[in-house]
Each structure stands twice: as structure tokens, then as C-alpha cells.
Scaffold this motif. Structure first.
Motif, short mmCIF file in Angstrom:
data_model
loop_
_atom_site.label_atom_id
_atom_site.label_comp_id
_atom_site.label_asym_id
_atom_site.label_seq_id
_atom_site.Cartn_x
_atom_site.Cartn_y
_atom_site.Cartn_z
N SER A 163 0.80 5.38 -25.42
CA SER A 163 0.10 4.17 -24.99
C SER A 163 -1.07 3.83 -25.90
N ALA A 164 -1.81 4.85 -26.32
CA ALA A 164 -2.98 4.62 -27.16
C ALA A 164 -2.60 3.99 -28.50
N GLY A 165 -1.35 4.23 -28.94
CA GLY A 165 -0.89 3.65 -30.20
C GLY A 165 -0.82 2.14 -30.17
N ALA A 166 -0.86 1.55 -28.98
CA ALA A 166 -0.79 0.09 -28.86
C ALA A 166 -2.00 -0.58 -29.49
N VAL A 167 -3.15 0.09 -29.49
CA VAL A 167 -4.37 -0.51 -30.02
C VAL A 167 -4.26 -0.74 -31.52
N PRO B 4 8.68 0.61 -26.72
CA PRO B 4 8.52 -0.52 -25.79
C PRO B 4 7.17 -0.50 -25.07
N ALA B 5 6.69 0.69 -24.72
CA ALA B 5 5.38 0.77 -24.05
C ALA B 5 4.28 0.23 -24.95
N GLN B 6 4.30 0.61 -26.22
CA GLN B 6 3.29 0.14 -27.15
C GLN B 6 3.35 -1.38 -27.32
N VAL B 7 4.55 -1.91 -27.43
CA VAL B 7 4.70 -3.35 -27.60
C VAL B 7 4.24 -4.09 -26.34
N SER B 8 4.57 -3.56 -25.17
CA SER B 8 4.15 -4.19 -23.92
C SER B 8 2.64 -4.28 -23.82
N LEU B 9 1.96 -3.19 -24.18
CA LEU B 9 0.50 -3.18 -24.13
C LEU B 9 -0.10 -4.05 -25.23
N ALA B 10 0.50 -4.01 -26.41
CA ALA B 10 0.00 -4.83 -27.52
C ALA B 10 0.11 -6.31 -27.20
N TRP B 11 1.17 -6.71 -26.48
CA TRP B 11 1.31 -8.10 -26.06
C TRP B 11 0.13 -8.52 -25.19
N MET B 12 -0.33 -7.61 -24.31
CA MET B 12 -1.46 -7.91 -23.45
C MET B 12 -2.77 -7.99 -24.22
N LEU B 13 -2.86 -7.23 -25.31
CA LEU B 13 -4.09 -7.17 -26.08
C LEU B 13 -4.14 -8.22 -27.18
N HIS B 14 -3.06 -8.97 -27.36
CA HIS B 14 -2.98 -9.91 -28.47
C HIS B 14 -3.91 -11.09 -28.28
N GLY B 15 -4.60 -11.46 -29.34
CA GLY B 15 -5.40 -12.68 -29.34
C GLY B 15 -6.79 -12.49 -28.79
N ASP B 16 -7.65 -13.45 -29.07
CA ASP B 16 -9.03 -13.43 -28.60
C ASP B 16 -9.16 -14.33 -27.38
N THR B 17 -9.76 -13.81 -26.33
CA THR B 17 -10.01 -14.59 -25.12
C THR B 17 -11.47 -14.44 -24.75
N PRO B 18 -11.98 -15.31 -23.87
CA PRO B 18 -13.39 -15.19 -23.46
C PRO B 18 -13.66 -13.96 -22.61
N THR B 19 -12.60 -13.29 -22.16
CA THR B 19 -12.78 -12.13 -21.30
C THR B 19 -12.15 -10.91 -21.93
N THR B 20 -12.52 -9.76 -21.40
CA THR B 20 -11.91 -8.52 -21.82
C THR B 20 -10.58 -8.33 -21.11
N THR B 21 -9.56 -7.92 -21.81
CA THR B 21 -8.35 -7.43 -21.18
C THR B 21 -8.24 -5.96 -21.56
N ALA B 22 -8.55 -5.10 -20.63
CA ALA B 22 -8.47 -3.65 -20.85
C ALA B 22 -7.47 -3.10 -19.85
N PRO B 23 -6.19 -3.08 -20.21
CA PRO B 23 -5.17 -2.61 -19.27
C PRO B 23 -5.45 -1.18 -18.80
#
Length: 331
Positions: A311-315, A279-298
């Protein structure tokens, strides 16, 4: 590890930032992460390619302990391999100028921070909160001087109301001052869109509006509490008593979560089971999903290298559009 630009700056950071607020922090007289454990975690960051490290001048007991742990560890590494962020605002003593964002306090604290870290510059210097008693122009002029002096590369702003962030950007623009390039809101799959900052009622921020503003103005977004204090790791159930030593020991902590948050966690668990992830990996991957004009670095935290590994496995995790929509819709 994957790397991305920090907003519109030329600095590249890992897609996960490591937060060190537990370094030297005492809870019921016990240090949560002592010097040896802190260095083990920083070693683990290096081994996993995490180059972005977040701290603050008030982290640890006494204040500054977190910065000192990092500085001692950096002695065995090349400082330029890392992007290091720290913060200023909260009281460091009980004197009249020992807190806030006035010129005197900022100038004193940057030198103390750099000394503890054993470096001559910070990559990012955040204001930890908005100072109601100091004109924002004074704060920005002082911070601009730090950039001109080579003590700071980029400026950042931790959580504040969107209109205050807009005011700061306007002041920078009209006065030719350095602007905030990085923001640090509370944001995660279970805390977003129309959620106000529950723990800070004086800051009526609605996360969705805030993030839209950051995207419009090219600001990097480095959210704190991406796992909602451990809730989105899936280790809690509705009727659980919080395990000893966990974030859940805080009085009524688990009671703050309602049907909406539990629905999000259920969706995250469903996706995690479907793709053989945590669940931790999926939660972080959801935040990292897609391209945006800004960085999202949780900004992730960890008590052990094993938690950091998780957590690092989310990347490396890829969520399809259906996975993302299931989590998004659950909110």
C-alpha cells in the motif's frame, strides 16, 4: 513518504493513514491482530514514514484494546512524532450514559482514551457517528472545552449526511465553537459519485455531493475502506469462493458487487499491468491523484508488514491522465 497539511490546519500528516480497527479484534474466537503483530505493523509504519494513526475507543475485544496496543508501543517512541486520531460515540458498556455524544459520555471517554494511549492529548478526535438524541450544540461545546483544555488539537466527523455536517459547521460558526476540520467518509474508486452508504441506510449520503461540500469548506478528507474491503486488491474473481479468513467470509459479501464495481476493478487491473504495479497501489494512487483544496489521506489497513509495503508504494506511483480517466470512466 510524502506529507501534506490536514485540511486548513497547520498539522502535517503522511498521505496515507494507518487504521487499527483489527487490533485486538476477535473473529470466531481468534484475534485478528494480536499485540505482537500490532507492534510489528506500527514499527513498519514508522520505518515507512507513516505518521498518521487512526483508532477508536471501541476497537478491539474488549473495547479499547487497539488504543492500549498503540499506547504500549508509543512508550518506545517520541509521541510528538505521530498524529493520532481516535473516536467516540458507540457503547462501551450497557449503562444509560455509556454511549452517544452527551457531555458526560464524551468527558469520560476522552480521559479513558488518553490513559490507554499513554498520552495527554489527541491530534484528532472524531465523533464516530451523529447522535440523534443529543443536541449538536452540546456536543460541540463539550468538544470545544477539550480543545481549550489541551486534550484535543482538532475535531473530526466520521460518516454522516451532508446536511448534518453543514448543520454542525453552522453551529460552530454562529456560536464561536471549534469546528470539524477532518471528515472520514467511505470512498474509493468503486464507491463514489452517486453511491449512497449501502451499509447505513439511515445516512442517505451521496459521496460525490459530500466530497464537493468538504472541498468547498476546506475540510480534510480521510476516507475509510479505500480498497473496498479488499475487493480492489484484485484477489477476487466473480465466481470465486471467498478465501478462508478474509473479509469475503462475510455472508454474501462478494454478491454486493455488480457490473459497475467489476468494471472498475477490470480498469484498475489493466492500469496495474501497464505500469507494473499492484491493483491496490493503483487504487490508492487514483485517490491521491491531483491537487485538491483538501487532504485525501486514505485510511489503509494491513495484516502484515508486506501488505503495508504494498500500500505504501502507492505514494511513489504516478498515474497519467489517461490512467485516471480509464478508472473514473469505468464507474
Amino acid at each position: 513518504m510524502e506529507y501534506t497539511r490536514l485540511g486548513t490546519t497547520g498539522t502535517k500528516v503522511s498521505k496515507l493513514c494507518f487504521g487499527t480497527w483489527r487490533f485486538g479484534k476477535r473473529t470466531d474466537g481468534v484475534v485478528e491482530t494480536d499485540r505482537e503483530a500490532a507492534h510489528d505493523l506500527l514499527d513498519a509504519c514508522w520505518e515507512r514514514g507513516i505518521n498518521f494513526i487512526d483508532t477508536a475507543n471501541v476497537y478491539g475485544d474488549p473495547s479499547g484494546t487497539s488504543e492500549s496496543y498503540i499506547g504500549e508501543w508509543l512508550e518506545d517512541y517520541d509521541r510528538d512524532d505521530f498524529v493520532i486520531a481516535s473516536k467516540v460515540y458507540f457503547p462501551v458498556d450497557d449503562g444509560p450514559n455509556d454511549s452517544g455524544l452527551g457531555r458526560k459520555h464524551i468527558r469520560g471517554q476522552i480521559d479513558a482514551t488518553l490513559d490507554r494511549l499513554g498520552t495527554d492529548y489527541l491530534d484528532v478526535y472524531y465523533i464516530h457517528r451523529w447522535d440523534e438524541e443529543t443536541p449538536i450544540e452540546e456536543t460541540l461545546r463539550t468538544l470545544t472545552e477539550l480543545v481549550e483544555d489541551g486534550k484535543v488539537n482538532h475535531l473530526g466527523a466520521s460518516m454522516m449526511a451532508t446536511w448534518k455536517l453543514a448543520t454542525a459547521l453552522w453551529e460552530s460558526d454562529v456560536n464561536g465553537l471549534e469546528r470539524f476540520e477532518v471528515t472520514q467518509p467511505r470512498f474509493n474508486a468503486a464507491y463514489r459519485d452517486d453511491a449512497p452508504y449501502r451499509q447505513t441506510p439511515n445516512y442517505p449520503v451521496h459521496v460525490g455531493h459530500y466530497l464537493d461540500f468538504c472541498a468547498e469548506h476546506g475540510l480534510a478528507v480521510c476516507p475509510y475502506s479505500p480498497l473496498e474491503g479488499g475487493f480492489l486488491t484484485g484477489k477476487y474473481e466473480r465466481d470465486d469462493e471467498a478465501p478462508s479468513g478474509s473479509r469475503g467470509d462475510l455472508e454474501s459479501w462478494i454478491d454486493q458487487f455488480g457490473d459497475r464495481e467489476w468494471a472498475v476493478l477490470d480498469a484498475i487491473r489493466h492500469v496495474a499491468n501497464a505500469i507494473d504495479a499492484t491493483p491496490a497501489q493503483v487504487s490508492l494512487a487514483w485517490m491521491l491523484h491531483g491537487d485538491t483544496p483538501t487532504t485525501t489521506a486514505p485510511i489503509i489497513g494491513a495484516r502484515t508488514p508486506e501488505q503495508l509495503d504494498d500500500s505504501a508504494g502507492a505514494v511513489d506511483l504516478t498515474l497519467n491522465d489517461d490512467h485516471v480517466e480509464r478508472i473514473t470512466a469505468a464507474y
